[in-house]
Every structure is written in structure tokens, then in C-alpha cells.
Design an enzyme around this catalytic site. Structure first.
Site, short mmCIF file in Angstrom:
data_model
loop_
_atom_site.label_atom_id
_atom_site.label_comp_id
_atom_site.label_asym_id
_atom_site.label_seq_id
_atom_site.Cartn_x
_atom_site.Cartn_y
_atom_site.Cartn_z
N ASP A 198 -5.87 -0.71 -1.57
CA ASP A 198 -6.61 -1.62 -2.45
C ASP A 198 -7.97 -2.00 -1.93
O ASP A 198 -8.28 -1.88 -0.74
CB ASP A 198 -5.80 -2.91 -2.63
CG ASP A 198 -5.80 -3.74 -1.34
OD1 ASP A 198 -5.33 -3.24 -0.31
OD2 ASP A 198 -6.30 -4.88 -1.38
N GLU B 35 4.14 4.41 5.61
CA GLU B 35 2.95 3.57 5.57
C GLU B 35 1.82 4.29 4.85
O GLU B 35 1.77 5.53 4.83
CB GLU B 35 2.48 3.26 7.01
CG GLU B 35 2.53 1.81 7.42
CD GLU B 35 1.59 0.86 6.70
OE1 GLU B 35 1.44 0.94 5.47
OE2 GLU B 35 1.01 0.02 7.39
N ASP B 36 0.90 3.50 4.29
CA ASP B 36 -0.26 4.11 3.64
C ASP B 36 -1.29 4.59 4.65
O ASP B 36 -1.79 5.70 4.56
CB ASP B 36 -0.89 3.13 2.64
CG ASP B 36 -1.21 1.76 3.24
OD1 ASP B 36 -0.87 1.50 4.42
OD2 ASP B 36 -1.80 0.92 2.52
N ARG C 151 -5.34 0.15 -6.75
CA ARG C 151 -4.21 0.84 -6.11
C ARG C 151 -3.67 1.97 -7.00
O ARG C 151 -3.01 2.88 -6.52
CB ARG C 151 -3.06 -0.14 -5.86
CG ARG C 151 -3.35 -1.23 -4.85
CD ARG C 151 -2.06 -1.99 -4.56
NE ARG C 151 -2.27 -3.24 -3.87
CZ ARG C 151 -2.34 -3.39 -2.55
NH1 ARG C 151 -2.23 -2.34 -1.77
NH2 ARG C 151 -2.51 -4.58 -2.00
N PHE D 275 -14.04 2.97 4.80
CA PHE D 275 -13.08 2.19 4.04
C PHE D 275 -12.71 2.96 2.77
O PHE D 275 -13.58 3.40 2.03
CB PHE D 275 -13.61 0.80 3.71
CG PHE D 275 -12.49 -0.17 3.50
CD1 PHE D 275 -11.84 -0.75 4.59
CD2 PHE D 275 -12.02 -0.47 2.23
CE1 PHE D 275 -10.76 -1.61 4.41
CE2 PHE D 275 -10.95 -1.33 2.04
CZ PHE D 275 -10.32 -1.90 3.13
N VAL D 276 -11.42 3.12 2.57
CA VAL D 276 -10.95 3.94 1.44
C VAL D 276 -10.12 3.10 0.46
O VAL D 276 -9.60 2.04 0.82
CB VAL D 276 -10.11 5.15 1.94
CG1 VAL D 276 -10.99 6.11 2.73
CG2 VAL D 276 -8.91 4.71 2.77
N ASP E 30 -4.65 2.17 10.97
CA ASP E 30 -6.06 1.90 11.26
C ASP E 30 -6.14 1.51 12.75
O ASP E 30 -6.12 2.37 13.61
CB ASP E 30 -6.50 0.80 10.30
CG ASP E 30 -7.97 0.50 10.33
OD1 ASP E 30 -8.75 1.35 10.75
OD2 ASP E 30 -8.37 -0.62 9.91
N GLY F 73 0.78 -1.24 0.00
CA GLY F 73 0.00 0.00 0.00
C GLY F 73 0.81 1.29 0.00
O GLY F 73 0.35 2.32 -0.47
N LYS G 16 -6.57 6.78 10.36
CA LYS G 16 -7.98 6.54 10.67
C LYS G 16 -8.09 6.44 12.20
O LYS G 16 -8.27 5.36 12.76
CB LYS G 16 -8.40 5.22 10.00
CG LYS G 16 -9.77 5.27 9.35
CD LYS G 16 -10.23 3.89 8.98
CE LYS G 16 -10.01 3.52 7.55
NZ LYS G 16 -10.52 2.16 7.24
P1 IMP Z 1 -3.91 -1.73 11.15
O1 IMP Z 1 -2.96 -2.81 11.54
O2 IMP Z 1 -5.31 -2.02 11.62
O3 IMP Z 1 -3.45 -0.35 11.53
O4 IMP Z 1 -4.08 -1.83 9.59
C1 IMP Z 1 -3.27 -1.26 8.70
C2 IMP Z 1 -3.41 -1.93 7.36
O5 IMP Z 1 -4.77 -2.29 7.04
C3 IMP Z 1 -3.00 -0.95 6.30
O6 IMP Z 1 -1.62 -1.06 6.03
C4 IMP Z 1 -3.87 -1.33 5.12
O7 IMP Z 1 -3.22 -2.34 4.36
C5 IMP Z 1 -5.12 -1.93 5.71
N1 IMP Z 1 -6.23 -0.95 5.73
C6 IMP Z 1 -6.79 -0.39 6.82
N2 IMP Z 1 -7.79 0.43 6.49
C7 IMP Z 1 -7.84 0.40 5.13
C8 IMP Z 1 -8.71 1.06 4.16
O8 IMP Z 1 -9.61 1.87 4.48
N3 IMP Z 1 -8.46 0.76 2.86
C9 IMP Z 1 -7.49 -0.10 2.45
N4 IMP Z 1 -6.68 -0.74 3.32
C10 IMP Z 1 -6.87 -0.49 4.64
MG MG Z 2 -0.76 -1.62 4.03
#
Ligand code: IMP
Ligand code: MG
Length: 185
Positions: free
Chosen positions: A162, A102-103, A168, A155-156, A106, A46, A134
Site C-alpha cells: 500500500d 510476507e509481501d 493494494r 518504494f513500491v 525491507d 500486505g 529489498k
Molecule cells: P521491515 O520490518 O523493514 O522489513 O518492513 C517490512 C514491512 O514494511 C512490510 O511488511 C511492508 O508492510 C512495509 N514496507 C517496506 N517497504 C515497503 C514498500 O516499498 N512499499 C510498501 N510497504 C513497504
Molecule cells: Mg506488510
């Protein structure tokens, strides 16, 4: 593949807005690391578009490396807490000024785990730069030093992010209308 126009709820961040903010982040990072080198670590997949644009806006000498992680037993859209490395770094980070790119952050579990794993390799410094935060979804506290945009709990997709591995390549960040999106299979 479904055309994204069919399920796009709204364009949350336009392409030119992304680029303007990334230029600001690059300038801020360049000021903070002036006189030194930066070792950028991009988390695949991402983060690649963000990395490619961000590194062009950084003026201090830099090197780049990549890593990939996956969550244990989680669906594509959630993380359970533990992540494992599926592609490790090419070079060592001991004694280097490392900036993770990082993208999106979350729940925070991915970045928290990656930080923990990288700390054991004793970088000189270790910071996080995320395009999107987020923040309402955070379950574990993570230090974010550079953030492009704080976004609502939606969700984006696009600009590296993706939907079932597609979309992407889009130059903007869009939100999904879940009732109109048809997942593969
Ligand atoms: P975390 O471990 O919950 O912080 O998740 C992070 C990962 O979840 C990111 O690197 C993304 O790959 C994926 N992710 C979380 N939210 C989104 C979204 O809204 N769209 C796409 N990928 C997401
Ligand atoms: Mg990611």
C-alpha cells in the site's frame, strides 16, 4: 484519491511476470514439502494477494492462518526494530511445518521479530517465503527460504503493498515518484 498514473514512476514487475514467478515458487515449495502438510501464515495485510495466488500453486495439503503486527512508534514507512502482535493466530503451531508468507522484507525487523515470537511456540519447522526482497535496506539478518524477486531500494506499491493504505488491489508492482505523490492530508 489520486489516480496512480499521476505518480507511477515505472511498473517494476508486470502482473504476468508476478504470476509466472509465483507458480515457480509454488512448485518449489510443493517439491520441498512433498509427503507432508504445510501451515501457511500470512502477515496481514500486505501478504494477502500473494498468499491467495501462491496457495493455488501449492499441491501438498495445506492450512492457512493470519496474523497482524505493527511496529512500535514508527512512521508508516519505517520500522524501529520492535513489533507487537495486533492480531494473533487462530490455531496453535506446535509441531507443525510453518511457512510464513510476507509481501516484502525491507529492514528485516518485522520478520525477525515474528520469527522470534513464533519460535517460542515450537513449530516443527519454520520458514519464510517473501514475494519481494529489498536487500540493500537490510539492517538485521533474516533467513529467507523462498523469494520471488530481489528489488532495488525504491518504494513500491500494488499487489498487496500500500501507499497510505490504498492501491493494494493493483495487479502489478509499481515504483513511486515521490515528488508527484501527494500523501493524504
Ligand atoms: P521491515 O520490518 O523493514 O522489513 O518492513 C517490512 C514491512 O514494511 C512490510 O511488511 C511492508 O508492510 C512495509 N514496507 C517496506 N517497504 C515497503 C514498500 O516499498 N512499499 C510498501 N510497504 C513497504
Ligand atoms: Mg506488510
Amino acid at each position: 484519491m489520486q489516480d496512480y498514473h499521476e505518480f507511477l514512476d515505472e511498473i517494476l514487475i508486470e502482473a504476468d511476470t508476478l504470476q509466472k514467478r509465483i507458480a515457480e515458487l509454488g512448485a518449489e515449495i510443493s517439491r520441498d514439502y512433498a509427503g507432508g502438510d504445510i501451515h501457511l501464515i500470512c502477515i496481514l495485510r500486505g501478504g494477502v494477494l500473494f498468499l491467495a495466488d501462491l496457495m493455488r500453486c501449492i499441491t501438498v495439503p495445506l492450512t492457512v492462518d493470519f496474523m497482524a503486527v505493527s511496529s512500535y512508534g514508527a512512521g508508516a514507512r519505517q520500522t524501529t526494530g520492535q513489533v507487537r502482535i495486533t492480531l494473533d493466530l487462530q490455531s496453535g503451531i506446535t509441531g507443525r511445518d510453518v511457512l510464513l508468507v510476507e509481501d516484502i522484507v525491507d529492514s528485516g525487523y518485522t520478520i525477525a521479530s515474528v520469527l522470534k515470537m513464533l519460535e517460542t511456540r515450537h513449530p516443527k519447522s519454520l520458514r519464510v517465503c517473501t514475494l519481494l526482497d529489498k536487500y540493500e535496506r537490510r539492517e538485521v539478518d533474516v533467513p529467507i527460504h523462498y523469494c520471488g524477486f530481489r528489488i532495488p531500494n525504491k518504494f513500491v506499491f500494488g499487489y498487496g503493498l500500500d501507499l497510505d493504505e490504498y492501491y493494494r488491489n493493483l495487479p502489478f508492482i509499481g515504483t513511486v515518484n515521490a515528488t508527484l505523490y501527494r500523501p493524504l492530508q
